[in-house]
Design an enzyme around this catalytic site. Structure first.
Site, PDB file in Angstrom:
ATOM      1  N   LYS A 287       0.831  -1.201   0.000  1.00 18.53           N
ATOM      2  CA  LYS A 287       0.000   0.000   0.000  1.00 18.53           C
ATOM      3  C   LYS A 287       0.866   1.252   0.000  1.00 18.53           C
ATOM      4  O   LYS A 287       0.674   2.165  -0.807  1.00 18.53           O
ATOM      5  CB  LYS A 287      -0.931   0.013   1.221  1.00 18.53           C
ATOM      6  CG  LYS A 287      -1.957   1.110   1.167  1.00 18.53           C
ATOM      7  CD  LYS A 287      -2.344   1.616   2.530  1.00 18.53           C
ATOM      8  CE  LYS A 287      -1.364   2.662   2.998  1.00 18.53           C
ATOM      9  NZ  LYS A 287      -1.759   3.359   4.217  1.00 18.53           N
TER      10      LYS A 287
ATOM     11  N   ASP B 251      -6.065   0.469   0.854  1.00 16.91           N
ATOM     12  CA  ASP B 251      -6.101   0.691   2.301  1.00 16.91           C
ATOM     13  C   ASP B 251      -7.449   0.208   2.817  1.00 16.91           C
ATOM     14  O   ASP B 251      -8.212  -0.439   2.101  1.00 16.91           O
ATOM     15  CB  ASP B 251      -5.857   2.173   2.631  1.00 16.91           C
ATOM     16  CG  ASP B 251      -7.025   3.053   2.208  1.00 16.91           C
ATOM     17  OD1 ASP B 251      -7.967   2.549   1.554  1.00 16.91           O
ATOM     18  OD2 ASP B 251      -7.013   4.244   2.547  1.00 16.91           O
TER      19      ASP B 251
END
Ligand code: SF4
Length: 212
Positions: A123, A141
């Site tokens: 991420k 996320d």
């Protein structure tokens, strides 16, 4: 759970991008190094909370070498209001050392080098590549994971599969814009506990629309 039909998927993407034309990274930063640090600090906490503590920290540690000199204990004092601060302090010091020793104090511009840094996962690497280097990425996320699977853009039970399915579902040139639009929609409308389906710009195509 089934994914959306091609027609609904295309409409959802068009409508969501139209609803958030100005969606962008909400973290404040003044250098590549500080963006990387801010993204690492933002894990499991809000960007607002990170933006509150980052000005003082960035002033105290403008470069990776300065961050190493600041040290873990002092860094912890700057970031103690955000979640998991002890672990994050450890990682930020370790990644600063790696930047100095392996990357001439610069932030690498490729995925493999980024994820080789302490505390940097998929991420974080995807956010950095999109924000600093203009690459098309979909960083998954908590908001992106929830919304992708709620709406039917994806049907996955883990973050990696969600990212891979979104890459197939969304046209390549819209990956980064959709990443931001999904996050903003998750913050403003499609909350984890109480999605506001009646005010939602994609409620005619979303699979999980509570009004249907
Ligand atoms: S219709 Fe409801 S569940 Fe679907 S995206 Fe909108 S707010 Fe979320």
């Amino acid at each position: 759970m089934a994914k959306l039909t091609k027609q609904n998927r295309e409409k959802l993407i068009t409508d969501l991008l139209a609803a958030y034309p100005d969606a962008k990274c909400a973290l404040d930063y003044d250098s590549n190094f500080h963006l990387l640090v801010a993204v690492v600090l933002s894990a499991q906490t809000t960007d607002v909370a990170v933006n509150k503590i980052s000005p003082a920290l960035f002033k105290a540690a403008p470069t990776p070498a300065d961050m190493c000199n600041l040290g873990e204990a002092k860094l912890s004092e700057y970031i103690r209001t955000i979640g998991l601060y002890k672990n994050k302090a450890k990682n930020v010091i370790a990644l600063s050392k790696e930047l100095v020793e392996r990357f001439n104090s610069t932030v690498p511009d490729n995925f493999d080098d980024l994820v080789s840094l302490p505390g940097v996962g998929r991420k974080t690497a995807n956010v950095v590549l999109a924000e600093l280097f203009g690459q098309q990425t979909i960083a998954v996320d908590t908001h992106v994971f929830r919304l992708a699977n709620r709406t039917g853009l994806a049907a996955a039970d883990n973050v990696l599969d969600t990212e891979l399915q979104l890459q197939k579902a969304i046209p390549y040139d819209k990956w980064t814009k959709m990443h931001h639009a999904i996050i903003w929609h998750g913050r403003l409308v499609c909350n984890a506990r109480k999605p506001m389906c009646e005010q939602c710009a994609i409620n005619d195509t979303c699979r999980k629309n509570g009004l249907k």
